[in-house]
Design a protein around this motif. Sequence first.
Motif, PDB file in Angstrom:
ATOM      1  N   THR A  51       0.800  -1.224   0.000  1.00 21.09           N
ATOM      2  CA  THR A  51       0.000   0.000   0.000  1.00 21.09           C
ATOM      3  C   THR A  51       0.832   1.274   0.000  1.00 21.09           C
ATOM      4  OG1 THR A  51      -0.127  -0.037   2.423  1.00 21.09           O
ATOM      5  CG2 THR A  51      -1.911  -1.129   1.219  1.00 21.09           C
ATOM      6  N   MET A  52       2.127   1.193   0.290  1.00 14.37           N
ATOM      7  CA  MET A  52       2.916   2.410   0.489  1.00 14.37           C
ATOM      8  C   MET A  52       3.756   2.773  -0.728  1.00 14.37           C
ATOM      9  SD  MET A  52       4.220   2.534   4.433  1.00 14.37           S
ATOM     10  CE  MET A  52       5.205   1.041   4.338  1.00 14.37           C
ATOM     11  N   GLY A  53       3.640   4.054  -1.131  1.00 14.55           N
ATOM     12  CA  GLY A  53       4.519   4.629  -2.125  1.00 14.55           C
ATOM     13  C   GLY A  53       5.621   5.414  -1.431  1.00 14.55           C
ATOM     14  N   LEU A  54       6.353   6.240  -2.189  1.00  9.41           N
ATOM     15  CA  LEU A  54       7.489   6.973  -1.631  1.00  9.41           C
ATOM     16  C   LEU A  54       7.043   7.935  -0.542  1.00  9.41           C
ATOM     17  CD1 LEU A  54      10.504   7.665  -1.700  1.00  9.41           C
ATOM     18  CD2 LEU A  54      10.003   9.353  -3.484  1.00  9.41           C
ATOM     19  N   LEU A  55       5.996   8.720  -0.784  1.00  6.89           N
ATOM     20  CA  LEU A  55       5.542   9.694   0.209  1.00  6.89           C
ATOM     21  C   LEU A  55       5.021   9.005   1.465  1.00  6.89           C
ATOM     22  CD1 LEU A  55       3.777  12.412  -1.989  1.00  6.89           C
ATOM     23  CD2 LEU A  55       6.048  12.491  -0.933  1.00  6.89           C
ATOM     24  N   ASP A  56       4.309   7.886   1.291  1.00  2.00           N
ATOM     25  CA  ASP A  56       3.826   7.136   2.456  1.00  2.00           C
ATOM     26  C   ASP A  56       4.998   6.617   3.290  1.00  2.00           C
ATOM     27  OD1 ASP A  56       1.092   7.407   1.903  1.00  2.00           O
ATOM     28  OD2 ASP A  56       1.146   5.735   0.487  1.00  2.00           O
ATOM     29  N   ALA A  57       6.029   6.124   2.604  1.00  5.77           N
ATOM     30  CA  ALA A  57       7.195   5.597   3.319  1.00  5.77           C
ATOM     31  C   ALA A  57       7.925   6.708   4.069  1.00  5.77           C
ATOM     32  CB  ALA A  57       8.146   4.909   2.332  1.00  5.77           C
ATOM     33  N   ILE A  58       8.076   7.867   3.432  1.00  8.65           N
ATOM     34  CA  ILE A  58       8.732   9.002   4.090  1.00  8.65           C
ATOM     35  C   ILE A  58       7.897   9.468   5.283  1.00  8.65           C
ATOM     36  CG2 ILE A  58       9.402  11.418   3.807  1.00  8.65           C
ATOM     37  CD1 ILE A  58      10.191  10.733   0.932  1.00  8.65           C
ATOM     38  N   ASN A  59       6.575   9.520   5.101  1.00  9.09           N
ATOM     39  CA  ASN A  59       5.695   9.907   6.206  1.00  9.09           C
ATOM     40  C   ASN A  59       5.834   8.959   7.381  1.00  9.09           C
ATOM     41  OD1 ASN A  59       4.254  12.304   5.594  1.00  9.09           O
ATOM     42  ND2 ASN A  59       3.037  11.212   4.091  1.00  9.09           N
ATOM     43  N   LEU A  60       5.892   7.665   7.093  1.00  9.95           N
ATOM     44  CA  LEU A  60       6.033   6.673   8.151  1.00  9.95           C
ATOM     45  C   LEU A  60       7.354   6.850   8.890  1.00  9.95           C
ATOM     46  CD1 LEU A  60       5.177   4.147   9.692  1.00  9.95           C
ATOM     47  CD2 LEU A  60       6.132   2.771   7.823  1.00  9.95           C
ATOM     48  N   LEU A  61       8.443   7.029   8.147  1.00 11.90           N
ATOM     49  CA  LEU A  61       9.750   7.191   8.772  1.00 11.90           C
ATOM     50  C   LEU A  61       9.821   8.473   9.593  1.00 11.90           C
ATOM     51  CD1 LEU A  61      12.229   5.927   6.031  1.00 11.90           C
ATOM     52  CD2 LEU A  61      11.878   4.980   8.314  1.00 11.90           C
ATOM     53  N   LEU A  62       9.295   9.570   9.049  1.00 13.40           N
ATOM     54  CA  LEU A  62       9.303  10.823   9.801  1.00 13.40           C
ATOM     55  C   LEU A  62       8.465  10.703  11.066  1.00 13.40           C
ATOM     56  CD1 LEU A  62       9.038  13.516   6.974  1.00 13.40           C
ATOM     57  CD2 LEU A  62      11.062  12.825   8.271  1.00 13.40           C
ATOM     58  N   ALA A  63       7.362   9.942  10.975  1.00 19.66           N
ATOM     59  CA  ALA A  63       6.538   9.707  12.163  1.00 19.66           C
ATOM     60  C   ALA A  63       7.312   8.936  13.220  1.00 19.66           C
ATOM     61  CB  ALA A  63       5.266   8.953  11.780  1.00 19.66           C
ATOM     62  N   CYS A  64       8.142   7.974  12.783  1.00 15.97           N
ATOM     63  CA  CYS A  64       8.928   7.162  13.714  1.00 15.97           C
ATOM     64  C   CYS A  64      10.121   7.929  14.272  1.00 15.97           C
ATOM     65  CB  CYS A  64       9.420   5.890  13.023  1.00 15.97           C
ATOM     66  SG  CYS A  64       8.120   4.714  12.607  1.00 15.97           S
ATOM     67  N   ARG A 113      -2.898   7.761   7.569  1.00 16.84           N
ATOM     68  CA  ARG A 113      -3.436   9.126   7.630  1.00 16.84           C
ATOM     69  C   ARG A 113      -3.078   9.794   8.954  1.00 16.84           C
ATOM     70  NH1 ARG A 113      -9.522   8.394   4.953  1.00 16.84           N
ATOM     71  NH2 ARG A 113      -8.785   7.879   2.840  1.00 16.84           N
ATOM     72  N   LEU A 114      -3.107   9.018  10.035  1.00 12.69           N
ATOM     73  CA  LEU A 114      -2.685   9.561  11.324  1.00 12.69           C
ATOM     74  C   LEU A 114      -1.236  10.019  11.257  1.00 12.69           C
ATOM     75  CD1 LEU A 114      -3.059  10.062  14.390  1.00 12.69           C
ATOM     76  CD2 LEU A 114      -2.339   7.691  14.749  1.00 12.69           C
ATOM     77  N   HIS A 115      -0.382   9.208  10.623  1.00 12.83           N
ATOM     78  CA  HIS A 115       1.025   9.592  10.481  1.00 12.83           C
ATOM     79  C   HIS A 115       1.153  10.889   9.696  1.00 12.83           C
ATOM     80  CE1 HIS A 115       2.030   5.034  10.853  1.00 12.83           C
ATOM     81  NE2 HIS A 115       1.744   5.575  12.013  1.00 12.83           N
ATOM     82  N   GLN A 116       0.363  11.028   8.649  1.00 14.22           N
ATOM     83  CA  GLN A 116       0.417  12.247   7.851  1.00 14.22           C
ATOM     84  C   GLN A 116      -0.009  13.469   8.660  1.00 14.22           C
ATOM     85  OE1 GLN A 116      -2.024  11.424   4.443  1.00 14.22           O
ATOM     86  NE2 GLN A 116      -0.643   9.894   3.590  1.00 14.22           N
ATOM     87  N   VAL A 117      -1.135  13.343   9.377  1.00 10.85           N
ATOM     88  CA  VAL A 117      -1.627  14.468  10.177  1.00 10.85           C
ATOM     89  C   VAL A 117      -0.618  14.842  11.258  1.00 10.85           C
ATOM     90  CG1 VAL A 117      -3.409  15.188  11.811  1.00 10.85           C
ATOM     91  CG2 VAL A 117      -4.056  13.960   9.729  1.00 10.85           C
ATOM     92  N   CYS A 118      -0.077  13.833  11.943  1.00  9.69           N
ATOM     93  CA  CYS A 118       0.917  14.096  12.988  1.00  9.69           C
ATOM     94  C   CYS A 118       2.159  14.754  12.412  1.00  9.69           C
ATOM     95  CB  CYS A 118       1.291  12.798  13.706  1.00  9.69           C
ATOM     96  SG  CYS A 118      -0.015  12.141  14.773  1.00  9.69           S
ATOM     97  N   ASN A 119       2.566  14.312  11.230  1.00  3.60           N
ATOM     98  CA  ASN A 119       3.730  14.925  10.594  1.00  3.60           C
ATOM     99  C   ASN A 119       3.476  16.394  10.274  1.00  3.60           C
ATOM    100  OD1 ASN A 119       5.384  12.695  10.702  1.00  3.60           O
ATOM    101  ND2 ASN A 119       4.810  11.937   8.682  1.00  3.60           N
ATOM    102  N   TYR A 120       2.259  16.711   9.817  1.00  3.83           N
ATOM    103  CA  TYR A 120       1.942  18.098   9.502  1.00  3.83           C
ATOM    104  C   TYR A 120       2.008  18.971  10.758  1.00  3.83           C
ATOM    105  CZ  TYR A 120       0.205  16.107   5.115  1.00  3.83           C
ATOM    106  OH  TYR A 120       0.103  15.444   3.921  1.00  3.83           O
ATOM    107  N   PHE A 121       1.398  18.506  11.857  1.00  2.00           N
ATOM    108  CA  PHE A 121       1.446  19.254  13.110  1.00  2.00           C
ATOM    109  C   PHE A 121       2.881  19.357  13.625  1.00  2.00           C
ATOM    110  CE2 PHE A 121      -3.121  18.683  13.382  1.00  2.00           C
ATOM    111  CZ  PHE A 121      -3.524  19.793  14.112  1.00  2.00           C
ATOM    112  N   LYS A 122       3.580  18.237  13.533  1.00  8.23           N
ATOM    113  CA  LYS A 122       4.946  18.167  14.025  1.00  8.23           C
ATOM    114  C   LYS A 122       5.855  19.137  13.288  1.00  8.23           C
ATOM    115  CE  LYS A 122       6.329  14.037  13.999  1.00  8.23           C
ATOM    116  NZ  LYS A 122       6.736  12.725  13.480  1.00  8.23           N
ATOM    117  N   SER A 134       2.518   5.741  17.289  1.00  5.28           N
ATOM    118  CA  SER A 134       1.796   4.983  16.262  1.00  5.28           C
ATOM    119  C   SER A 134       2.747   4.347  15.259  1.00  5.28           C
ATOM    120  CB  SER A 134       0.810   5.900  15.537  1.00  5.28           C
ATOM    121  OG  SER A 134       0.154   5.214  14.496  1.00  5.28           O
ATOM    122  N   GLY A 135       3.745   5.095  14.814  1.00  3.19           N
ATOM    123  CA  GLY A 135       4.699   4.562  13.850  1.00  3.19           C
ATOM    124  C   GLY A 135       5.470   3.379  14.386  1.00  3.19           C
ATOM    125  N   ASN A 136       5.813   3.426  15.681  1.00  9.86           N
ATOM    126  CA  ASN A 136       6.537   2.312  16.285  1.00  9.86           C
ATOM    127  C   ASN A 136       5.667   1.075  16.390  1.00  9.86           C
ATOM    128  OD1 ASN A 136       9.427   2.866  17.511  1.00  9.86           O
ATOM    129  ND2 ASN A 136       8.293   4.788  17.608  1.00  9.86           N
TER     130      ASN A 136
END
Length: 481
Positions: free
Chosen positions: A24-37, A170-179, A311-313
Amino acid sequence: MAGSRNDRASNVRTLSQGAKHQPTMGLLDAINLLLACIIGSGIFISAKAVLEFSGSYGLSIIVWVGCGLLCIMGAVCYAELGCSYVSSGGDYTYLRVAFGNFPGFLRVWIEVVLSRPMIVVLSVLTAANYLVYWFYPTCTPPDILVKCLSSLLLLIVGFINLTSAVWTNRLHQVCNYFKIASLLIVIGAGFYRMILGRVENFAEPFESSTYEKLPSAFYAGLFPYAGWNYLNNAIDDLKDPKRLLPRSIVISLLICILIYFLTFSSYFTALSAYDILQSDATAVSFAERVFTPLLYIIPIGVTMSCVGAASGNIFTVVQMFHVAGRDGLMPHIFSMRHYKSNVPMMAIMFEIIISFVFLFFMSNIGTLIICVGMINWTCILLTAVGLIVLRYKHPDRERPIKIPIIIPIIFIIILITLIGASAITDVENIKTSLILLASAIPAYIFGVVWDKKPDSFNRKYNSFAIALQKIFHVVHEEHTD
């Protein structure tokens, strides 16, 4: 882990259907996940520790950038391993193939039972402490209030992870935006103060440097980068692992280096080195000096940052538990996914339960940081050694990415130096870490080595596993490796 592997394969599958896993993950999803972690509580906790051990702004900056570059060096090692041995087991897979079952089991045990739950607890505790700051700005908040709020945040994160992988992303994306928004506020305020001429703290950047404590400073600086290797645990979710894995890790780390450098520098436009060392919440102290309304904005950004890290962990570690369960080194029930949502529900629930145990019995933030760091980087060191072993063990293995052998060698030498130095300076926490690690030995003997358990035990285990399948509607994933 419980019951023989043959019994589990034959009896538990009576309720199983094929649950085909689709990436399910493309490049942006993978970057979002890593930044969340990666970007979580670390940047808000370690600034003080890095400065304390380095003694000056200039040397601290060298530590921040150097730690990021060291992680990039490790990332290219993991990129070779991830592309050569494509499995969501991550470190577990590499250590098991290189050294055998026990090192593989030890890595899973460390991640699932020790390291990740500690990081999750550290994240929700930090978030809770920043939230209650609104109500206790001049005194220490009640411990029970912090733990209750941390529990609520942990339940929210767990519920979202149990519901859907899409909602989790989506949670990772929202958290990344706030972060990133909150960090940009700090960085923007720092630039503004520099324009106003508030640069007196940069006049002599290396004044009061303490080079003899540099290994400890690097060790503290590595904590905010923790999580850069977690994408290997979710590699089955990448649409094109051989292309996306190395790109997403390196891009994420470069973003983190830049953000950490600018954030740390911004602190010094309003705070002196003494101010930072005296503060337990550097971002809040900065906000108080710069613009009072930021006192109500910064805690929200920190909270979302920490929630995303928790969440990412959880999202990435259950992939390792899933693969180990599938291979018979962990209870097979943990390899199952919900037949509709494809979520590994049993593994997620186990991780949440263990996190609650640490939350209520080991909630000292300083101890958590030391134990997590020592355990995590020791495993990364072993994985880097495993890369060299696998080069000779499987010389004909297809390696889409093959790095020069000197890179893992240098990486190993640096980690041995850092881990050795930290072990000498903090004996008490090292003892705690070793005791926690020792818990893997009886678990391995009972669950894996003792394969021929009594029939009565196997029947009870299989009945229990089937009951869990019925209750939570989990089935075996189709696997073609």
